[in-house]
Structures are given as structure tokens and as C-alpha cells.
Design an enzyme around this catalytic site. Sequence first.
Site, short mmCIF file in Angstrom:
data_model
loop_
_atom_site.label_atom_id
_atom_site.label_comp_id
_atom_site.label_asym_id
_atom_site.label_seq_id
_atom_site.Cartn_x
_atom_site.Cartn_y
_atom_site.Cartn_z
N HIS A 170 0.83 -1.21 0.00
CA HIS A 170 0.00 0.00 0.00
C HIS A 170 0.86 1.27 0.00
O HIS A 170 0.36 2.36 -0.25
CB HIS A 170 -0.96 0.01 1.20
CG HIS A 170 -0.34 0.40 2.50
ND1 HIS A 170 0.16 -0.53 3.39
CD2 HIS A 170 -0.13 1.61 3.07
CE1 HIS A 170 0.63 0.10 4.46
NE2 HIS A 170 0.48 1.39 4.29
N ASP B 79 0.44 -7.66 2.10
CA ASP B 79 0.73 -6.23 2.03
C ASP B 79 2.24 -6.00 1.97
O ASP B 79 2.78 -5.11 2.63
CB ASP B 79 0.12 -5.47 3.23
CG ASP B 79 0.24 -3.95 3.07
OD1 ASP B 79 0.22 -3.49 1.92
OD2 ASP B 79 0.38 -3.26 4.10
N SER C 93 5.38 2.80 8.21
CA SER C 93 4.83 1.57 7.63
C SER C 93 5.70 1.15 6.45
O SER C 93 6.06 1.96 5.59
CB SER C 93 3.39 1.80 7.16
OG SER C 93 2.81 0.62 6.69
#
Length: 379
Positions: free
Chosen positions: A120, A151, A232
Site C-alpha cells: 500500500h 501487504d 509503515s
Amino acid sequence: MKNTRKLAKTKKIFLRLMIIILLVLIFWWLYGMYTKIEVSDSMQENSEYTAEKTGITVTEAEENSKTISDTIEEANKAVVGISKIKNMGTSIFTDGSSSSLGIGTGFMVSEDGYIVTNEHVSGEKLSNCYVTLENGKSFTGNVVWSDSNLDISIVKINMKNLDYISLGNSNESRIGETVYAIGNPVGYEFQRTVTSGIISAVDRTVKFTENNQEIYMADLIQTDATINPGNSGGPLIKPDGTVIAVNSVKITSAEGIGFAVPINVIKPVVQKFIENGSFEEATIGIFAYDKNVIPYLNNGIKFENGIYVEEVTKNSSAENSSIKKGDIITKIDGKEINKMNELKEYIYTKNPGDEEYDEAQNAITLSDLQVVNWMLSQF
């Protein structure tokens, strides 16, 4: 009367005299026993080896702190910023902030420019993103591989002789171990921020909603090290500097609880890119889940070992090998499989056309990757 008093006084003197004599004898006996105790040289030598260290000196504490600082400093050299829009020098304190840049974090895993991050953050396979190195230079990155269920993605930039981080063994992760999360918490101005914490739990399964679908991510590492949108995709590292997981803010929960994807599941993919410059993804054609997902599913299914086959893709290798819905795969090629990430990791080591065998010794020929959107996992 006078004689009686004299007799009583004599008895008291005699009694006191006896008590004194008794005490002297006891003391003399104890002294004699003490002098007979011998301590040999061997006993003295052994005593030197049985002493246990119960603390550390200030100097030792400073040296330990310096070692951790050196480790973090080395790891920081391999941490990169990743965005979908090229950084034009905007500030996080203006309207053109990090949220519009979509900035996240990644880390180098090879000297020739392979980077691991979140899907993402970088985008899906075959898309482009912008990578900013420690020295501030930016490069266009190509997403050469990604997995939406994990992810995770791998990005490539055309550079050589880069600093990179070694991959550790996430299977050895233990609750209570100290870990460090590195990343860009709110933008380029605060890049390579380090937060520390411990491993709070392993093999966690988290349920969340994405695009109006319920998604399950299993076998995660839980930590109390701060993980937010900026870091992230960054590394979760141990004190020895090795990466054990990829931080993911995609999985949100209560404050103080963060999750990361164990690095072992993608190590075969990384190694194939480094060695061959490419990766051919194989599949056996099943949609399955492990027992950690069961509490989230109201289907009454119970099993202790293996993975449960929920659906089999038509004309797939699994269907041709007589695998059907309701089967529980416990072994492939003699390797015990109890978690979905274990199956992924094993399949990633294989190539299309390789033959594998389930516990019943049924041959399963791996086929080319089939792109099918499942809510859990698809092979």
C-alpha cells in the site's frame, strides 16, 4: 534458720559454677570442631568459578548502549523513504504535506537496489514509486513483485554498492525480546526515526475491513513499538541489526499495539531476485486458512493441525491431484504445514512445473500464478 540460709546460698553458688563450667565446655567443643575444618586448594579454586555476576558496571552499560546505537546507525543507512508522488520540497507544515505525498518507508535488502516495503506504500506490481536514499537523492523505483494478502512488495532501483540490512529468522522471535522500528513517522523532515519496544505476541491474526471486504492477516508479530503511516513498510529489527518483520500500519488496532509481517515468508522471494534477477511465482490452486483464523469465522470447523482447504480453483494442480474442499493439508513433501505463512514460504521456494507431494503422496504439479481475488489467501 541460720544454717538453712547458708545452705541455700551454697546451692546458688554451686548452680552458677556448674552453668559456667557447662558453657566453657560447649565453647571448647565448638572451637575444636572449627579447627578441624579443612579447606583444600581445589575447593578454593572451584569457589572462584561458582561466583555469579549480579550486575554490570557503568562502563559496561555505556558500552552496551553504544553497541545498540552503532547497530541502529548502520541500519539507518539502508532505510529509504518511498512515495507515490515525487518529493518537490514541500513541508509537512503546509498543505502539500506527507499525506499528499503518500510517504512511507522501505529498506534495502541487497547492494544492487532491491527494497522491501508495504504494497500500500509502493503500489502494486509493475507500478512505479519514488525512492529517497539516506543522502537525500531520489530515484524512480519499479515494483517488481507484490502480494496484497501480505501487504508486501519488492521495489528495484538501478543503483549499485548500496548499504543493506541482513534478514534474520522470524521463526526465532520470542515474546519479551527488544525490537526497534525505523521509519519516517510524519514525513521527510523526521525521516529515520527510531522507536523501541518489545515483541508482545507472535502468530497473531487480525481482521479488518478494506474496500468493503473483510480481510484476515494471520501469523503476525505484535509489538508495542510505535508504528504509524510514515514508518509503515520499514524494518522491525533486533538488537543484532537483523530484520525480523516488516511494519504495517494497514493493520490498525488499539493504541500501543502494532503489527508486523514476519520476514521469513518473503525471504525465498528476496533471495531469488538477488540471485536470478527475477521471480516466477508458483501456485497449487487452493483457497485455504489455518486454525488461527477460525475464531473469526462462524462455521463450526475445528482442527488442530494443518491448513483447511476452503475452495479449490477449477482446472488447477490441486484439483487435478484430487484435493477438494474440506481437506486438511498437514504436510507437503514431508514438511509439516500448520500456518498459511509456512505454506506461502514453502511454495515461494519452488518454481512452476515442480512436483510436490501431499501427505497421501499425491503428486501436485505447481502451475503458473493464477490471479484470483480471495478474502483470505490464494495460491
